[in-house]
Design a protein around this motif. Structure first.
Motif, PDB file in Angstrom:
ATOM      1  N   ALA A 169       0.919  -1.120  -0.024  1.00  0.00           N
ATOM      2  CA  ALA A 169      -0.004   0.135   0.164  1.00  0.00           C
ATOM      3  C   ALA A 169       0.913   1.204  -0.116  1.00  0.00           C
ATOM      4  O   ALA A 169       1.822   1.388   0.707  1.00  0.00           O
ATOM      5  CB  ALA A 169      -1.003  -0.002   1.072  1.00  0.00           C
ATOM      6  N   ASP A 171       2.509   4.704   0.892  1.00  0.00           N
ATOM      7  CA  ASP A 171       3.282   5.107   2.074  1.00  0.00           C
ATOM      8  C   ASP A 171       2.296   6.154   2.908  1.00  0.00           C
ATOM      9  O   ASP A 171       1.834   6.265   3.836  1.00  0.00           O
ATOM     10  CB  ASP A 171       4.529   5.836   2.196  1.00  0.00           C
ATOM     11  N   PHE A 174      -0.571   5.546   5.563  1.00  0.00           N
ATOM     12  CA  PHE A 174      -0.238   4.915   6.853  1.00  0.00           C
ATOM     13  C   PHE A 174       0.148   6.018   7.763  1.00  0.00           C
ATOM     14  O   PHE A 174       0.978   7.015   7.438  1.00  0.00           O
ATOM     15  CB  PHE A 174       1.017   4.117   6.911  1.00  0.00           C
ATOM     16  N   GLU A 176       0.873   6.849  11.992  1.00  0.00           N
ATOM     17  CA  GLU A 176       0.937   6.006  13.323  1.00  0.00           C
ATOM     18  C   GLU A 176      -0.181   6.393  14.362  1.00  0.00           C
ATOM     19  O   GLU A 176      -0.626   5.589  15.060  1.00  0.00           O
ATOM     20  CB  GLU A 176       2.489   6.464  13.819  1.00  0.00           C
ATOM     21  N   LYS A 254      -7.555   7.883   1.189  1.00  0.00           N
ATOM     22  CA  LYS A 254      -6.899   8.024   2.539  1.00  0.00           C
ATOM     23  C   LYS A 254      -8.143   8.588   3.770  1.00  0.00           C
ATOM     24  O   LYS A 254      -8.504   7.735   4.597  1.00  0.00           O
ATOM     25  CB  LYS A 254      -5.692   9.144   2.610  1.00  0.00           C
ATOM     26  N   GLU A 280      -4.221  -1.704   1.644  1.00  0.00           N
ATOM     27  CA  GLU A 280      -4.577  -0.326   2.018  1.00  0.00           C
ATOM     28  C   GLU A 280      -5.355  -0.318   3.407  1.00  0.00           C
ATOM     29  O   GLU A 280      -5.015   0.803   4.239  1.00  0.00           O
ATOM     30  CB  GLU A 280      -5.289   0.397   1.079  1.00  0.00           C
ATOM     31  N   ALA A 283      -3.012  -0.795   6.500  1.00  0.00           N
ATOM     32  CA  ALA A 283      -2.362   0.406   6.793  1.00  0.00           C
ATOM     33  C   ALA A 283      -3.089   1.287   7.561  1.00  0.00           C
ATOM     34  O   ALA A 283      -2.537   2.264   8.407  1.00  0.00           O
ATOM     35  CB  ALA A 283      -1.916   1.035   5.592  1.00  0.00           C
ATOM     36  N   THR A 284      -4.446   1.269   7.342  1.00  0.00           N
ATOM     37  CA  THR A 284      -5.198   2.353   7.986  1.00  0.00           C
ATOM     38  C   THR A 284      -5.920   1.933   9.215  1.00  0.00           C
ATOM     39  O   THR A 284      -6.967   2.366   9.795  1.00  0.00           O
ATOM     40  CB  THR A 284      -6.260   3.240   7.006  1.00  0.00           C
ATOM     41  N   LYS A 339      -1.919  -2.548  11.806  1.00  0.00           N
ATOM     42  CA  LYS A 339      -1.084  -1.345  11.356  1.00  0.00           C
ATOM     43  C   LYS A 339       0.387  -1.863  11.561  1.00  0.00           C
ATOM     44  O   LYS A 339       1.096  -1.987  10.614  1.00  0.00           O
ATOM     45  CB  LYS A 339      -1.050  -0.202  12.269  1.00  0.00           C
ATOM     46  N   PHE A 342       1.020  -4.203   8.632  1.00  0.00           N
ATOM     47  CA  PHE A 342       1.319  -3.463   7.402  1.00  0.00           C
ATOM     48  C   PHE A 342       2.808  -3.121   7.393  1.00  0.00           C
ATOM     49  O   PHE A 342       3.520  -3.395   6.180  1.00  0.00           O
ATOM     50  CB  PHE A 342       0.364  -2.193   7.262  1.00  0.00           C
ATOM     51  N   THR A 343       3.207  -2.609   8.447  1.00  0.00           N
ATOM     52  CA  THR A 343       4.656  -1.950   8.636  1.00  0.00           C
ATOM     53  C   THR A 343       5.689  -3.046   8.442  1.00  0.00           C
ATOM     54  O   THR A 343       6.717  -3.024   7.907  1.00  0.00           O
ATOM     55  CB  THR A 343       4.743  -1.085   9.823  1.00  0.00           C
ATOM     56  N   THR A 347       5.193  -2.380   3.200  1.00  0.00           N
ATOM     57  CA  THR A 347       5.548  -1.179   2.674  1.00  0.00           C
ATOM     58  C   THR A 347       5.867  -1.055   1.139  1.00  0.00           C
ATOM     59  O   THR A 347       6.406  -1.975   0.666  1.00  0.00           O
ATOM     60  CB  THR A 347       6.730  -0.482   3.733  1.00  0.00           C
TER      61      THR A 347
END
Length: 361
Positions: A169, A171, A174, A176, A254, A280, A283-284, A339, A342-343, A347
């Motif tokens: 997804a 960057d 994302f 934090e 987003k 995606e 990531a969110t 999250k 995802f990280t 990425t």
């Protein structure tokens, strides 16, 4: 002396937006930003969005014949990176590039964004099967989206030449510190609105939520298949708490995914591989509701990143949403897990470095 490797990307680019066209756009930027590659492209995107992928028409024939006129670009590059379709015609329309590239000893890389190629080969017969095999066996390397999808290329390439590259997804999605709101079901559907992506079953499940007075809000975004427009709008117009957002990208995408706490994709799409939209949503911080279709179980665990539902089953969708409406606190727990998932895995940096390793392998 220029030591850059020259790569020609042959495949669809936005518009229309799809997982493959978005991936190709990102591959182009990753390689362009690198000091070791120069990049050129041939865009094979057919401009009209429709669900009947792989179908034949004279209009399409002329469109793809015109693309073949760009074959001169093959001679200026030493690597041809292709993302063809997964049907007989999906491969055939790249035949000229494959044959010329092979004849002139270019390195040919195929990136398969789905789980239908192997099945298509198994059902072909006679001359079609031979042509399909001949073209695909010309590739030097293959890329699939996850381990379980390697079987799509096993008939055509040695296994050591088949590489796994997870999707990504972008960057900018994302953040934090974005906090998930667990006070109400906030459901996002972000994909093409096609029957095989499960949109009709999802809309029926929402109607059932309203029938049972279960509080929710839903936002639906993506291209609508022309053949389904009337049916989808009829179902949407009957819902009080669901809205169609059109096609969203960039900041609007987003905002949609940060607004939602649940992402749903009830897909049984035959070309599906590993939907970028699911990544995606990870990531969110969304909880994922999806099917065990194609490569999805390679990246999503049931009861950890979200919940699996049955394909073609509105009741199954309804049951999970009803459960979550009574257990809203679970959404915060899943958000943190997703999250991190995802990280750790999806990425663009990770995708880019692994892609470059595969090209250089």
């Amino acid at each position: 002396m220029n030591s850059k490797q020259s790569v020609l990307i042959i495949g669809p680019f936005p518009k229309p937006i799809s997982g493959v066209s978005l991936a190709n756009k990102v591959v182009k930027y990753i390689l362009k930003d690198s000091k070791t590659f120069s990049v050129d492209t041939i865009n094979t995107s057919y401009p009209n969005f429709e669900e009947k992928i792989g179908s034949f028409s004279l209009k399409k024939l002329f469109f793809y014949l015109k693309i073949n006129l760009k074959v001169g670009k093959v001679f200026n590059n030493n690597i041809l990176y292709m993302t063809p379709g997964q049907t007989f015609f999906g491969i055939l329309k790249y035949a000229f590039f494959i044959l010329i590239g092979s004849l002139f000893k270019k390195e040919l890389i195929i990136h398969v964004h789905g789980n239908h190629l192997g099945k298509q080969y198994s059902i072909l017969k006679g001359i079609k099967k031979k042509i399909f095999f001949y073209l695909l066996s010309k590739f030097n390397k293959g890329i699939v989206l996850s381990e379980s999808l390697k079987s799509n290329l096993i008939p055509f390439l040695p296994e050591k030449k088949i590489f796994v590259l997870y999707n990504f997804a972008e960057d900018f999605l994302f953040e934090e510190n974005v906090v998930v709101d667990p006070s109400i079901l906030k459901i996002a559907y972000l994909s093409n609105l096609m029957e095989e992506k499960g949109i009709l079953y999802f809309l029926d499940a929402l109607a059932n939520l309203e029938l049972h007075n279960i509080t929710y809000e839903a936002k639906i975004a993506g291209n609508i298949d022309e053949n389904l427009k009337e049916k989808i709008h009829q179902k949407l117009n009957k819902l009080k708490n669901a809205t169609y957002q059109g096609v969203v990208k960039g900041k609007a995408k987003k905002e949609l995914l940060e607004w939602s706490n649940i992402f749903i994709l009830p897909t049984f799409y035959k070309m599906e591989g590993q939907p970028i939209s699911i990544i995606e949503a990870l990531a969110t911080g969304n909880a994922i509701i999806t099917t065990t279709h194609a490569g999805i179980p390679d990246i999503i665990k049931n009861n950890e990143n979200g919940f699996f539902i049955e394909e073609r089953n509105a009741k199954s969708i309804f049951n999970i949403l009803k459960y979550l409406s009574n257990n809203l606190s679970q959404l915060e727990i899943i958000a943190h897990k997703n999250k991190k998932h995802f990280t750790d895995n999806f990425t663009i940096d990770k995708f880019g470095s692994e892609l470059k390793n595969i090209i250089n392998a």
